[in-house]
Design a protein around this motif. Structure first.
Motif, PDB file in Angstrom:
ATOM      1  N   ASN A 129      51.435  45.367  56.339  1.00 22.82           N
ATOM      2  CA  ASN A 129      51.133  46.380  55.313  1.00 22.82           C
ATOM      3  C   ASN A 129      52.327  46.575  54.376  1.00 22.82           C
ATOM      4  O   ASN A 129      52.198  46.485  53.153  1.00 22.82           O
ATOM      5  N   GLY A 132      53.148  43.713  52.207  1.00 27.70           N
ATOM      6  CA  GLY A 132      52.231  43.729  51.058  1.00 27.70           C
ATOM      7  C   GLY A 132      52.753  44.623  49.944  1.00 27.70           C
ATOM      8  O   GLY A 132      52.612  44.309  48.761  1.00 27.70           O
ATOM      9  N   ASN A 133      53.371  45.749  50.328  1.00 28.55           N
ATOM     10  CA  ASN A 133      54.042  46.611  49.328  1.00 28.55           C
ATOM     11  C   ASN A 133      55.205  45.858  48.683  1.00 28.55           C
ATOM     12  O   ASN A 133      55.366  45.836  47.461  1.00 28.55           O
TER      13      ASN A 133
ATOM     14  N   HIS B  14      40.826  49.205  58.999  1.00 27.80           N
ATOM     15  CA  HIS B  14      41.519  48.840  57.754  1.00 27.80           C
ATOM     16  C   HIS B  14      40.589  48.932  56.538  1.00 27.80           C
ATOM     17  O   HIS B  14      40.962  49.467  55.500  1.00 27.80           O
ATOM     18  N   TYR B  32      44.115  46.907  35.226  1.00 27.51           N
ATOM     19  CA  TYR B  32      45.538  47.214  35.452  1.00 27.51           C
ATOM     20  C   TYR B  32      46.232  46.099  36.241  1.00 27.51           C
ATOM     21  O   TYR B  32      45.725  45.628  37.251  1.00 27.51           O
ATOM     22  N   PRO B  34      50.288  45.252  37.706  1.00 24.20           N
ATOM     23  CA  PRO B  34      51.676  45.725  37.817  1.00 24.20           C
ATOM     24  C   PRO B  34      52.633  44.895  36.961  1.00 24.20           C
ATOM     25  O   PRO B  34      53.581  45.432  36.399  1.00 24.20           O
ATOM     26  N   ILE B 128      45.007  43.359  55.377  1.00 26.66           N
ATOM     27  CA  ILE B 128      46.129  44.313  55.465  1.00 26.66           C
ATOM     28  C   ILE B 128      47.179  43.992  54.395  1.00 26.66           C
ATOM     29  O   ILE B 128      47.727  44.885  53.750  1.00 26.66           O
ATOM     30  N   ASN B 129      47.453  42.694  54.223  1.00 27.35           N
ATOM     31  CA  ASN B 129      48.436  42.285  53.221  1.00 27.35           C
ATOM     32  C   ASN B 129      48.026  42.770  51.826  1.00 27.35           C
ATOM     33  O   ASN B 129      48.814  43.428  51.129  1.00 27.35           O
ATOM     34  N   GLY B 132      48.116  46.409  51.313  1.00 26.32           N
ATOM     35  CA  GLY B 132      49.501  46.810  51.044  1.00 26.32           C
ATOM     36  C   GLY B 132      49.847  46.669  49.572  1.00 26.32           C
ATOM     37  O   GLY B 132      50.570  47.494  49.008  1.00 26.32           O
ATOM     38  N   ASN B 133      49.299  45.616  48.930  1.00 25.46           N
ATOM     39  CA  ASN B 133      49.471  45.477  47.471  1.00 25.46           C
ATOM     40  C   ASN B 133      48.764  46.625  46.755  1.00 25.46           C
ATOM     41  O   ASN B 133      49.320  47.274  45.863  1.00 25.46           O
ATOM     42  N   PHE B 135      47.906  49.590  47.629  1.00 29.89           N
ATOM     43  CA  PHE B 135      48.550  50.914  47.697  1.00 29.89           C
ATOM     44  C   PHE B 135      49.480  51.121  46.497  1.00 29.89           C
ATOM     45  O   PHE B 135      49.512  52.206  45.905  1.00 29.89           O
ATOM     46  N   ILE B 136      50.241  50.082  46.152  1.00 28.97           N
ATOM     47  CA  ILE B 136      51.188  50.218  45.034  1.00 28.97           C
ATOM     48  C   ILE B 136      50.428  50.317  43.708  1.00 28.97           C
ATOM     49  O   ILE B 136      50.764  51.144  42.857  1.00 28.97           O
ATOM     50  N   TYR B 137      49.405  49.472  43.539  1.00 26.52           N
ATOM     51  CA  TYR B 137      48.588  49.546  42.321  1.00 26.52           C
ATOM     52  C   TYR B 137      48.089  50.981  42.122  1.00 26.52           C
ATOM     53  O   TYR B 137      48.183  51.545  41.030  1.00 26.52           O
ATOM     54  N   ARG B 139      49.044  53.836  43.460  1.00 25.48           N
ATOM     55  CA  ARG B 139      50.110  54.817  43.195  1.00 25.48           C
ATOM     56  C   ARG B 139      50.570  54.715  41.739  1.00 25.48           C
ATOM     57  O   ARG B 139      50.818  55.724  41.090  1.00 25.48           O
ATOM     58  N   GLU B 140      50.659  53.480  41.235  1.00 24.63           N
ATOM     59  CA  GLU B 140      51.081  53.287  39.838  1.00 24.63           C
ATOM     60  C   GLU B 140      50.023  53.789  38.847  1.00 24.63           C
ATOM     61  O   GLU B 140      50.326  54.028  37.682  1.00 24.63           O
ATOM     62  N   THR B 144      48.882  60.166  44.060  1.00 26.89           N
ATOM     63  CA  THR B 144      49.976  60.398  45.011  1.00 26.89           C
ATOM     64  C   THR B 144      49.445  60.859  46.365  1.00 26.89           C
ATOM     65  O   THR B 144      50.169  60.840  47.350  1.00 26.89           O
ATOM     66  N   PHE B 149      47.942  53.824  56.277  1.00 27.93           N
ATOM     67  CA  PHE B 149      47.466  52.447  56.062  1.00 27.93           C
ATOM     68  C   PHE B 149      46.375  52.038  57.039  1.00 27.93           C
ATOM     69  O   PHE B 149      45.658  51.072  56.809  1.00 27.93           O
TER      70      PHE B 149
END
Lengths: 153, 153
Positions: A129, A132-133, B14, B32, B34, B128-129, B132-133, B135-137, B139-140, B144, B149
């Motif tokens: 996880n 992946g971040n 998951h 979108y 990143p 999961i991988n 993990g990506n 989550f950042i997308y 959040r961006e 929040t 996970f």
């Protein structure tokens, strides 16, 4: 094959990639955050390294060693990745097949009591996880030549 | 417990989170990225949904159904997440304990021949991988209030 050897291979198929990503992070990017509410790159990396090590020490029923000084401000993440990976492997290798069946009480940290083998599997899911971040962090630092998410040695 | 039921629970621990993240993505954010070299949010989500479904159909030795029109430009990712998740579960449930031991030839796509159970585990690691990506997308995109996970039902 022993369970330790099988899990060592599985762990390394992901940790090898984690470390490859860590090695791409320059010191000037240690404080990089994708957003204001995100962990910094350094905090994310330390979280990955220390949590896997500490969970494995619980599975091995051993006290974790102090592997770095948390008050130190000038850390080298690549060196820490090497140290934590080696020490995590030493702990993994110390667990017998019988030991992997023993129930580990993680009520305080993860809210569950599960066999040592399942503890390591949960730690690997946690690693995948956050790796992946990390892929997004490293791409945002300007790197475009990135590895596959799992290492096939 | 059957292997199908065990893997269903693991998959959903998951996928439930993946779908929760997908539900946070507004249409205006479907494109979108990143960075310039990243997949768009829509492409990442479609990759996650279709690859898990297609890998599970290989494990189940069934032809995958056409679940969405790839030429359609106005997709609804939340609806697709629901459809693909249900259809993936139907395939998983169709595999017997014996079926999970059968060797699946994925030489063409993943370069390996492994038992059906290991195929599903590899698909979950892949999920999961990319979660993990994602989550950042998300959040961006300004979110929040994000889930853990892994879903513990």
């Amino acid at each position: 094959m022993t369970i330790a050897k099988e899990l060592r291979g599985y762990f390394l198929s992901h940790r090898t990639i984690t470390n490859e990503l860590i090695n791409k992070i320059d010191k000037e990017h240690y404080n990089y955050q994708p957003t204001e509410t995100s962990m910094s790159a350094q905090k994310l990396v330390l979280h990955m390294l220390t949590s896997f090590y500490s969970i494995t020490s619980a599975a091995a029923k051993q006290q974790p060693k102090q592997l770095h000084d948390a008050t130190e401000t000038d850390l080298n993440l690549s060196e820490l990745a090497k140290t934590y990976t080696e020490e995590t492997l030493t702990l993994l290798d110390s667990i017998s097949d019988e030991g992997f069946s023993e129930i580990i009480d993680l009520s305080d940290t993860m809210g569950m009591k599960i066999p040592a083998k399942a503890v390591i599997h949960a730690a690997i899911d946690h690693e995948i996880n956050h790796k992946g971040n990390l892929f997004i962090y490293v791409r945002e630092m300007g790197h475009t030549d990135l590895p596959m998410f799992v290492f096939k040695g």
